[in-house]
Design an enzyme around this catalytic site. Structure first.
Site, PDB file in Angstrom:
ATOM      1  N   PRO A 112       0.826  -1.216   0.000  1.00 21.26           N
ATOM      2  CA  PRO A 112       0.000   0.000   0.000  1.00 21.26           C
ATOM      3  C   PRO A 112       0.857   1.261   0.000  1.00 21.26           C
ATOM      4  CG  PRO A 112      -0.559  -1.445   1.853  1.00 21.26           C
ATOM      5  CD  PRO A 112       0.662  -2.010   1.219  1.00 21.26           C
TER       6      PRO A 112
ATOM      7  N   GLU B 251       2.565  -7.578   8.350  1.00 21.76           N
ATOM      8  CA  GLU B 251       2.680  -6.128   8.510  1.00 21.76           C
ATOM      9  C   GLU B 251       3.519  -5.497   7.407  1.00 21.76           C
ATOM     10  OE1 GLU B 251       0.904  -4.205  10.604  1.00 21.76           O
ATOM     11  OE2 GLU B 251      -0.021  -6.150  10.945  1.00 21.76           O
TER      12      GLU B 251
ATOM     13  N   ARG C 103      -3.024  -7.753 -21.004  1.00 28.08           N
ATOM     14  CA  ARG C 103      -3.941  -7.371 -22.080  1.00 28.08           C
ATOM     15  C   ARG C 103      -3.392  -6.241 -22.951  1.00 28.08           C
ATOM     16  NH1 ARG C 103      -7.414  -3.575 -21.237  1.00 28.08           N
ATOM     17  NH2 ARG C 103      -9.120  -4.492 -22.418  1.00 28.08           N
TER      18      ARG C 103
ATOM     19  N   ASP D 277     -10.275   1.327 -24.748  1.00 24.64           N
ATOM     20  CA  ASP D 277     -10.534   1.127 -23.325  1.00 24.64           C
ATOM     21  C   ASP D 277     -10.781   2.400 -22.555  1.00 24.64           C
ATOM     22  OD1 ASP D 277     -10.165  -1.514 -23.057  1.00 24.64           O
ATOM     23  OD2 ASP D 277      -8.096  -1.400 -22.389  1.00 24.64           O
TER      24      ASP D 277
HETATM   25  N1  ADE Z   1      -0.727  -5.335  -0.174  1.00 24.42           N
HETATM   26  C1  ADE Z   1      -1.624  -4.977   0.771  1.00 24.42           C
HETATM   27  N2  ADE Z   1      -2.396  -3.973   0.349  1.00 24.42           N
HETATM   28  C2  ADE Z   1      -1.976  -3.653  -0.904  1.00 24.42           C
HETATM   29  C3  ADE Z   1      -2.366  -2.681  -1.860  1.00 24.42           C
HETATM   30  N3  ADE Z   1      -3.340  -1.807  -1.615  1.00 24.42           N
HETATM   31  N4  ADE Z   1      -1.714  -2.665  -3.036  1.00 24.42           N
HETATM   32  C4  ADE Z   1      -0.701  -3.523  -3.287  1.00 24.42           C
HETATM   33  N5  ADE Z   1      -0.284  -4.447  -2.418  1.00 24.42           N
HETATM   34  C5  ADE Z   1      -0.915  -4.527  -1.241  1.00 24.42           C
END
Ligand code: ADE
Length: 242
Positions: free
Chosen positions: A88, A115, A152, A167
């Site tokens: 994230p 984590e 793709r 697209d």
């Molecule tokens: N691992 C956990 N959450 C994630 C996300 N939002 N994007 C990519 N990998 C992740």
């Protein structure tokens, strides 16, 4: 395109890429997905890959040793293209990122769990990618999305290259509305312009609708799209048609 996916849950990928468009792409050799189980590089009798965080706190952290050994093993094959950590904290995945990545011959996708990664793993990555501002149980689903969206874009994977070029997001806009038979369904008719066979009129109508839809649904994208005067005219012409 070769995708090496590094994970401790190889079972999650069983059958995911075997059907439909990606299944055909694998059979015809346009893509090759190789799943790497990095617990094989785990430490000790239990093949440990994670441990509790220094400084305390919840959850477990992926140890640097096993993951980096797995990446270095793949590097022995020669040039491997970018090594991408899924997390994230990465850069947000967008169609422009997908297009750039589709130009490589090989990508290594590293799935985090728990984590997250020990910070000392990060120098092994060329970049980190996030698929959105929410937290998944691990990077595996993010890796699947990357494989799907990148594949793709590879010529030959999607039957008609037109469908990729038209697209959503390809030209920086959302997609225009689509209709098929029947002409009338539950008192709703297909817009007349699509029935008349005038391709130039249809093209303009679709572009106008795409602009309008982008402006309404995604003002953030719309603000970044360069729209010419003709686009503004098209936009005006479809206003109020819905
Ligand atoms: N691992 C956990 N959450 C994630 C996300 N939002 N994007 C990519 N990998 C992740």
């Amino acid at each position: 395109m070769i995708f090496d996916i590094i994970t401790i849950f190889p079972g999650l990928f069983e059958n995911v890429f075997n059907d439909s468009i990606l299944g055909s792409a694998q059979k015809s050799g346009l893509i090759n997905v190789q799943i790497r189980h990095f617990r094989d590089f785990g430490e000790g009798r239990h093949k440990t890959v994670d441990d509790s965080p220094f400084g305390g706190g919840p959850g477990m952290v992926l140890k640097p040793g096993p993951l980096v050994s797995c990446i270095r093993e793949i590097r022995k094959d020669g040039p491997i293209g970018p090594v991408i950590g899924l997390s994230p904290q990465g850069i947000p995945l967008r169609q422009t990122v997908v297009e750039e990545l589709s130009r490589f011959d090989r990508l290594v996708l590293v799935c985090g769990r728990y984590e997250g990664f020990d910070e000392r793993i990060l120098p092994e990555f060329d970049l980190e990618i996030s698929i959105g501002d929410y937290v998944l149980t691990g990077g595996e689903f993010a890796a699947m999305i990357l494989v799907d969206s990148i594949s793709r874009m590879i010529p030959g994977v999607v039957g008609k290259i037109d469908s990729v070029e038209q697209d959503s997001f390809f030209g920086g806009l959302l997609d225009y509305p689509h209709y098929t038979r029947p002409y009338e369904w539950e008192n709703q008719r297909v817009p007349q312009v699509l029935m008349e066979g005038n391709h130039e009129k249809i093209r303009k109508w679709r572009r106008g609708k795409a602009i309008l839809r982008t402006a309404i649904r995604r003002p953030d994208i719309f603000a970044k799209t360069s729209t010419s005067q003709i686009d503004r005219d098209l936009f005006q012409s479809v206003l109020g048609e819905d």
